[in-house]
Design a protein around this motif. Sequence first.
Motif, PDB file in Angstrom:
ATOM      1  N   PRO A 117      51.025  55.420  42.336  1.00 38.35           N
ATOM      2  CA  PRO A 117      50.376  54.333  41.589  1.00 38.35           C
ATOM      3  C   PRO A 117      48.861  54.355  41.791  1.00 38.35           C
ATOM      4  N   ASN A 118      48.123  54.241  40.690  1.00 33.76           N
ATOM      5  CA  ASN A 118      46.671  54.144  40.795  1.00 33.76           C
ATOM      6  C   ASN A 118      46.286  52.684  41.055  1.00 33.76           C
ATOM      7  N   PHE A 123      47.932  47.003  41.579  1.00 38.00           N
ATOM      8  CA  PHE A 123      47.702  45.563  41.411  1.00 38.00           C
ATOM      9  C   PHE A 123      48.607  44.954  40.348  1.00 38.00           C
ATOM     10  N   ALA A 124      49.029  45.758  39.383  1.00 35.62           N
ATOM     11  CA  ALA A 124      50.027  45.267  38.435  1.00 35.62           C
ATOM     12  C   ALA A 124      51.346  44.995  39.163  1.00 35.62           C
ATOM     13  N   ALA A 125      51.692  45.873  40.093  1.00 33.33           N
ATOM     14  CA  ALA A 125      52.925  45.678  40.866  1.00 33.33           C
ATOM     15  C   ALA A 125      52.833  44.430  41.744  1.00 33.33           C
ATOM     16  N   ILE A 126      51.659  44.219  42.337  1.00 34.39           N
ATOM     17  CA  ILE A 126      51.464  43.018  43.146  1.00 34.39           C
ATOM     18  C   ILE A 126      51.651  41.763  42.286  1.00 34.39           C
ATOM     19  N   ALA A 132      54.346  37.295  37.856  1.00 34.89           N
ATOM     20  CA  ALA A 132      53.615  37.406  36.588  1.00 34.89           C
ATOM     21  C   ALA A 132      54.432  38.188  35.571  1.00 34.89           C
ATOM     22  N   ASN A 133      54.256  37.860  34.294  1.00 33.66           N
ATOM     23  CA  ASN A 133      54.935  38.637  33.260  1.00 33.66           C
ATOM     24  C   ASN A 133      54.236  39.984  33.088  1.00 33.66           C
ATOM     25  N   ALA A 137      50.467  40.959  34.320  1.00 36.54           N
ATOM     26  CA  ALA A 137      50.397  41.908  35.436  1.00 36.54           C
ATOM     27  C   ALA A 137      49.513  43.095  35.074  1.00 36.54           C
ATOM     28  N   ARG A 138      49.682  43.614  33.857  1.00 29.07           N
ATOM     29  CA  ARG A 138      48.833  44.736  33.433  1.00 29.07           C
ATOM     30  C   ARG A 138      47.373  44.302  33.350  1.00 29.07           C
TER      31      ARG A 138
END
Length: 365
Positions: A117-118, A123-126, A132-133, A137-138
């Motif tokens: 993961p970059n 941070f999208a995963a967090i 978050a939806n 998240a993105r």
Amino acid sequence: MSQATITAPVALATGAPDDLAAVEGFLARFFDEQVGRAGTHGPSYRQLWSAARDAASGGKRIRPRLLLAAHRAYAGTSGPDPDHAAVAAAAAFELLHTAFLMHDDVIDHDEVRRGRPNVTGRFAAIARAGGANARSARDFGEASAILAGDLLISAAHRLVAGLDVPEARRAALLDLVDECVFLAAAGEHADVRFALEGTPAAGEILAMVEHKTASYSFSAPLQAGALLAGAGGVAVGRLGDIGRDLGVAFQLRDDVLGVFGEEALTGKTAIGDLREGKQTLLVAHASTDASWSVVAGDFGRADLDEARAAAIRSVIVASGALERVERLIAARCRAAVELASASGLPAGLADELAATARACGERDR
């Protein structure tokens, strides 16, 4: 050339091991300081700097290698201890490179880099783990990557501005870094525009490659190393020309590997560029052949499967596009070697650049 004839692995040349170790140490200290500093502003900001540190780890370290090789050659140094200013400048170019990758991933909506993961992905995963939806998240992931990239671009400028060298050299280096950012943005903007306008002309693609990749990855590091050592304007200009040829060869090989490479070696799928509809010189040449019409509707499809990807590859080969790009890679490598040989470079540097040219042309990862 068929997929099976892609050459065996070869490492990019130049750069003494002690020099690279010094750069790694400099980067480690830099990120340790920034992560610690960020901790006073909360755990999330500390995580951002930690993610930036991880993003800067690994890689080929092409830019530091070239910069330090040029500096040693023009400074006439052969001892084990590299020059501190050269190490700091080499680290600055690596920070610049990491920042550009972060921003490039945002533009391409990628969440993975080098098989992990970059910054966006982390941070999208967090955000998703926090409830978050997917869209939110993105957004959080991409905002984090943009900010991290901005921080590293600023840090690169700050490192160069703080070099303990004569003022004229420092000013020249700052101009060089500024030009890198300016040209890289021009190349990136053109690359995005190509996706909107369809397949561009070959000349437009080559100009984009020179701006987006060759300028900051090859030309500028060589020039920076020479400038730091006090080389004259003629030598600095020739190194820029050599770097331009090397950078174009490197990127064109990257484009070939993006379609014909082995995932186990390159670390990325050979179908991604075809799904993305990436406008490369391979596609520009193939699209001029009548056979392209058979596969044009599949190029750029997000759901492209391997069977259809294989059909696109077959057209690229049968149309002669792959052979034309391979010839250009060889020509650019040859031009770099010939120019290095004819430019009166310091002893050893021409040989190192010749080795780098071979690596750019023959690499399989």
